[in-house]
Design an enzyme around this catalytic site. Structure first.
Site, PDB file in Angstrom:
ATOM      1  N   HIS A  75     -40.587  -4.661  15.247  1.00  0.00           N
ATOM      2  CA  HIS A  75     -40.616  -5.400  14.181  1.00  0.00           C
ATOM      3  C   HIS A  75     -41.589  -6.649  14.577  1.00  0.00           C
ATOM      4  O   HIS A  75     -41.369  -7.281  15.049  1.00  0.00           O
ATOM      5  CB  HIS A  75     -38.823  -5.233  13.574  1.00  0.00           C
ATOM      6  CG  HIS A  75     -38.457  -4.647  13.086  1.00  0.00           C
ATOM      7  ND1 HIS A  75     -36.484  -4.324  12.509  1.00  0.00           N
ATOM      8  CD2 HIS A  75     -38.565  -3.217  12.967  1.00  0.00           C
ATOM      9  CE1 HIS A  75     -36.388  -3.376  12.058  1.00  0.00           C
ATOM     10  NE2 HIS A  75     -36.876  -2.813  12.732  1.00  0.00           N
ATOM     11  N   TYR A 204     -30.519 -11.437   7.185  1.00  0.00           N
ATOM     12  CA  TYR A 204     -29.211 -11.721   7.648  1.00  0.00           C
ATOM     13  C   TYR A 204     -29.406 -12.741   6.597  1.00  0.00           C
ATOM     14  O   TYR A 204     -30.370 -13.357   5.928  1.00  0.00           O
ATOM     15  CB  TYR A 204     -30.182 -12.880   8.597  1.00  0.00           C
ATOM     16  CG  TYR A 204     -29.896 -12.889  10.450  1.00  0.00           C
ATOM     17  CD1 TYR A 204     -31.376 -11.860  10.480  1.00  0.00           C
ATOM     18  CD2 TYR A 204     -28.935 -12.676  11.624  1.00  0.00           C
ATOM     19  CE1 TYR A 204     -31.505 -10.763  12.061  1.00  0.00           C
ATOM     20  CE2 TYR A 204     -28.934 -11.897  12.304  1.00  0.00           C
ATOM     21  CZ  TYR A 204     -30.891 -11.168  12.572  1.00  0.00           C
ATOM     22  OH  TYR A 204     -30.951 -10.746  14.397  1.00  0.00           O
ATOM     23  N   PRO A 296     -23.336 -12.879  17.777  1.00  0.00           N
ATOM     24  CA  PRO A 296     -24.655 -11.685  18.209  1.00  0.00           C
ATOM     25  C   PRO A 296     -25.432 -12.738  16.741  1.00  0.00           C
ATOM     26  O   PRO A 296     -27.036 -11.617  16.290  1.00  0.00           O
ATOM     27  CB  PRO A 296     -24.285 -10.801  17.727  1.00  0.00           C
ATOM     28  CG  PRO A 296     -21.900 -10.999  17.107  1.00  0.00           C
ATOM     29  CD  PRO A 296     -22.533 -12.192  17.309  1.00  0.00           C
ATOM     30  N   LYS A 300     -29.065 -12.299  20.919  1.00  0.00           N
ATOM     31  CA  LYS A 300     -29.486 -12.534  22.255  1.00  0.00           C
ATOM     32  C   LYS A 300     -29.134 -11.434  22.992  1.00  0.00           C
ATOM     33  O   LYS A 300     -28.764 -11.898  24.947  1.00  0.00           O
ATOM     34  CB  LYS A 300     -29.372 -14.511  22.611  1.00  0.00           C
ATOM     35  CG  LYS A 300     -30.400 -14.640  20.816  1.00  0.00           C
ATOM     36  CD  LYS A 300     -31.993 -14.345  22.283  1.00  0.00           C
ATOM     37  CE  LYS A 300     -33.327 -14.874  20.902  1.00  0.00           C
ATOM     38  NZ  LYS A 300     -34.141 -13.735  21.547  1.00  0.00           N
ATOM     39  N   TYR A 394     -36.332 -16.238  18.260  1.00  0.00           N
ATOM     40  CA  TYR A 394     -35.532 -14.951  18.035  1.00  0.00           C
ATOM     41  C   TYR A 394     -36.301 -13.889  18.775  1.00  0.00           C
ATOM     42  O   TYR A 394     -36.133 -12.768  19.172  1.00  0.00           O
ATOM     43  CB  TYR A 394     -36.169 -14.737  16.741  1.00  0.00           C
ATOM     44  CG  TYR A 394     -35.315 -13.156  16.174  1.00  0.00           C
ATOM     45  CD1 TYR A 394     -35.780 -11.736  16.608  1.00  0.00           C
ATOM     46  CD2 TYR A 394     -34.002 -13.509  15.490  1.00  0.00           C
ATOM     47  CE1 TYR A 394     -35.122 -10.983  15.665  1.00  0.00           C
ATOM     48  CE2 TYR A 394     -33.100 -12.128  15.593  1.00  0.00           C
ATOM     49  CZ  TYR A 394     -33.826 -10.778  15.801  1.00  0.00           C
ATOM     50  OH  TYR A 394     -33.018 -10.114  14.693  1.00  0.00           O
TER      51      TYR A 394
HETATM   52  C1  PHB Z   1     -27.465  -5.007  15.680  1.00  0.00           C
HETATM   53  O1  PHB Z   1     -28.674  -4.026  15.217  1.00  0.00           O
HETATM   54  O2  PHB Z   1     -26.108  -4.001  15.294  1.00  0.00           O
HETATM   55  C2  PHB Z   1     -27.723  -6.436  15.478  1.00  0.00           C
HETATM   56  C3  PHB Z   1     -28.973  -6.584  14.801  1.00  0.00           C
HETATM   57  C4  PHB Z   1     -29.420  -8.133  15.512  1.00  0.00           C
HETATM   58  C5  PHB Z   1     -28.132  -8.872  15.838  1.00  0.00           C
HETATM   59  C6  PHB Z   1     -26.737  -8.504  16.074  1.00  0.00           C
HETATM   60  C7  PHB Z   1     -26.836  -7.028  15.637  1.00  0.00           C
HETATM   61  O3  PHB Z   1     -28.496 -10.316  15.130  1.00  0.00           O
END
Ligand code: PHB
Ligand code: APR
Length: 403
Positions: A75, A204, A296, A300, A394
């Site tokens: 990505h 997000y 989450p 990280k 990130y």
């Molecule tokens: C996930 O794919 O479970 C996931 C991805 C990004 C995040 C948290 C969880 O920040």
């Protein structure tokens, strides 16, 4: 009591323990992993799937990157939406070429497990460690139970890769152990479904109804999250209710693309920031979730575990290859610098993207916290240098080197 010996005893067969075990084996450093659950139970835990390049490089060095390379998706960017406005964070351009790989933690754990099995290294599953002794001596021991029998494993070093609820952290005397914690006033309700992801990249979503995240495991498997109050129960969230709420939180353009279907997993996790200092005591080293937890929101958790593994791998390689025992003392300080950067980014993203309306903090301050966070998000999303600051963290800051 059956007695065993090895060079490095690893408690826990999660990603931290398995990755460390493979790397040590590459250097000819003998290790035994003791895991309290079954292998199937370890694999049943659904966790995040965004891997920094540093993690990918470590897995390649461990010789376990085959499937990840084939099935993982690179990505180059992700989206942060503020209500219906979408902002793409172009990581690759903003960081001079850095990217992340989307590949489920369950898959990476499976790959590491299979590699360990093929290498014939010793792993005791269904074997809880009941005690850790003499960590300040040159030959610490751990006692565990396996198939009803008691074992004592003597070793040179212990890697506490046993997660937040493990036994290792408590072995550091409370007189020298400092624990820092923030518990957030909400949780994440996660859903896994065999439906095509709503978007090629993660979204997000900041939304007045609450945070949402659209993630993925493959082109046919999606992972979604909704911010929910801590009082919520997963049994109160039928699939239909989940999908309806997600549609209202996704930006409109994405919501129209959403393909729904039956959930194959649903669970609620609490959010906390937690760090234990120091991350070592005598010949015991805490690794990954045993030492720190992040919300989450910054993806990280797994990546900080990987940088701890990288540091411990460097320390133990120097000890066994160069006889440099002094470098042991560097472990905790080197890990913690990067850990705190990851903690801060995860806390910052959580504050900017979630609704705190019902929380004590918000009510105490009469709503100014949410106004300040709304302005913070608006500033960092609409300024190129602001987006670069998000992108740099990130994709992951560089790993710290030993002195
Ligand atoms: C996930 O794919 O479970 C996931 C991805 C990004 C995040 C948290 C969880 O920040
Ligand atoms: N004896 C043996 N094994 C134990 C004990 C014990 N007393 N206590 C815990 N364990 C095992 C657990 O069963 C688990 O399999 O240690 C393992 C710890 O694994 P994780 O909790 O996955 O921690 P870690 O390997 O550091 O991975 C961190 O996992 O929780 C996610 O978000 C986190 O992505 C991050 C990653």
């Amino acid at each position: 009591m059956e007695r065993l010996t090895t060079q490095v005893a690893i408690i826990g067969a999660g990603p931290s323990g398995l990755l460390l075990g493979q790397l040590l084996a590459k250097q000819g450093i003998e290790n035994i992993i003791i895991e309290r659950s079954s292998g199937d139970h370890v694999l049943s835990r659904i966790r995040a799937g965004i891997l920094e390049q540093g993690f990918v490089d470590l897995v390649e060095e461990a010789g376990c990157a085959g499937r990840m390379t084939e099935e993982g998706h690179v990505h180059s960017g992700f989206v942060i939406s503020d209500q219906d406005q979408q902002y793409r964070i172009d990581m690759q351009s903003l960081t001079g070429g850095k990217v992340v790989t989307c590949y489920g933690q369950t898959e990476i754990t499976r790959d590491l497990m299979e590699a360990r099995e093929e290498s014939g290294q010793q792993t005791y599953y269904d074997s809880p460690v009941n005690s850790i002794e003499d960590v300040e001596s040159s030959s610490p021991t751990i006692c565990f139970t396996h198939q009803g029998k008691e074992y004592q494993l003597s070793c040179d070093f212990i890697a506490g890769c046993d997660g937040f609820h493990g036994i290792s952290r408590q072995t550091i005397p409370s007189s020298i152990r400092n624990e820092y914690e923030r518990v957030y006033p909400f949780g994440w309700l996660g859903l896994l479904s065999d439906t095509p992801p709503v978007s090629d990249e993660l979204i997000y979503c900041k939304n007045e109804r609450g945070f949402a995240l659209a993630s993925q495991r493959s082109e046919t498997r999606s992972r979604y999250y909704l911010q929910v109050p801590l009082t919520e129960k997963v049994e109160d969230w039928a699939d239909e209710r989940f999908w309806d709420e997600l549609k209202q939180r996704l930006p409109k353009e994405a919501s129209e693309q959403l393909v729904t279907g039956p959930s194959i997993e649903k669970s609620i996790v609490p959010l906390r920031s937690f760090v234990c200092e120091p991350m070592q005591f005598g010949r015991l080293f805490l690794v990954g979730d045993a030492a720190h937890i992040v919300p989450p929101t910054g993806a990280k958790g797994l990546n900080l575990a990987a940088s701890d593994v990288s540091t411990l791998y460097k320390v133990l390689t120097r000890v066994y290859k160069e006889g440099d025992l002094a470098c042991i003392a560097q472990y905790s300080e080197v890990c913690l610098r990067r850990v705190w950067h990851g903690e801060r980014f995860s806390w910052w993203m959580t504050n900017m993207l979630h609704e705190f309306g019902e929380s004590e903090l918000a009510s105490q301050e009469g709503g100014i916290f949410e106004k300040l966070m709304g302005s913070e998000l608006d500033y960092f999303l609409t300024q190129p240098h602001g987006q670069k600051i998000i992108a740099d963290q990130y994709v992951g800051l560089d790993y710290e080197e030993l002195k």
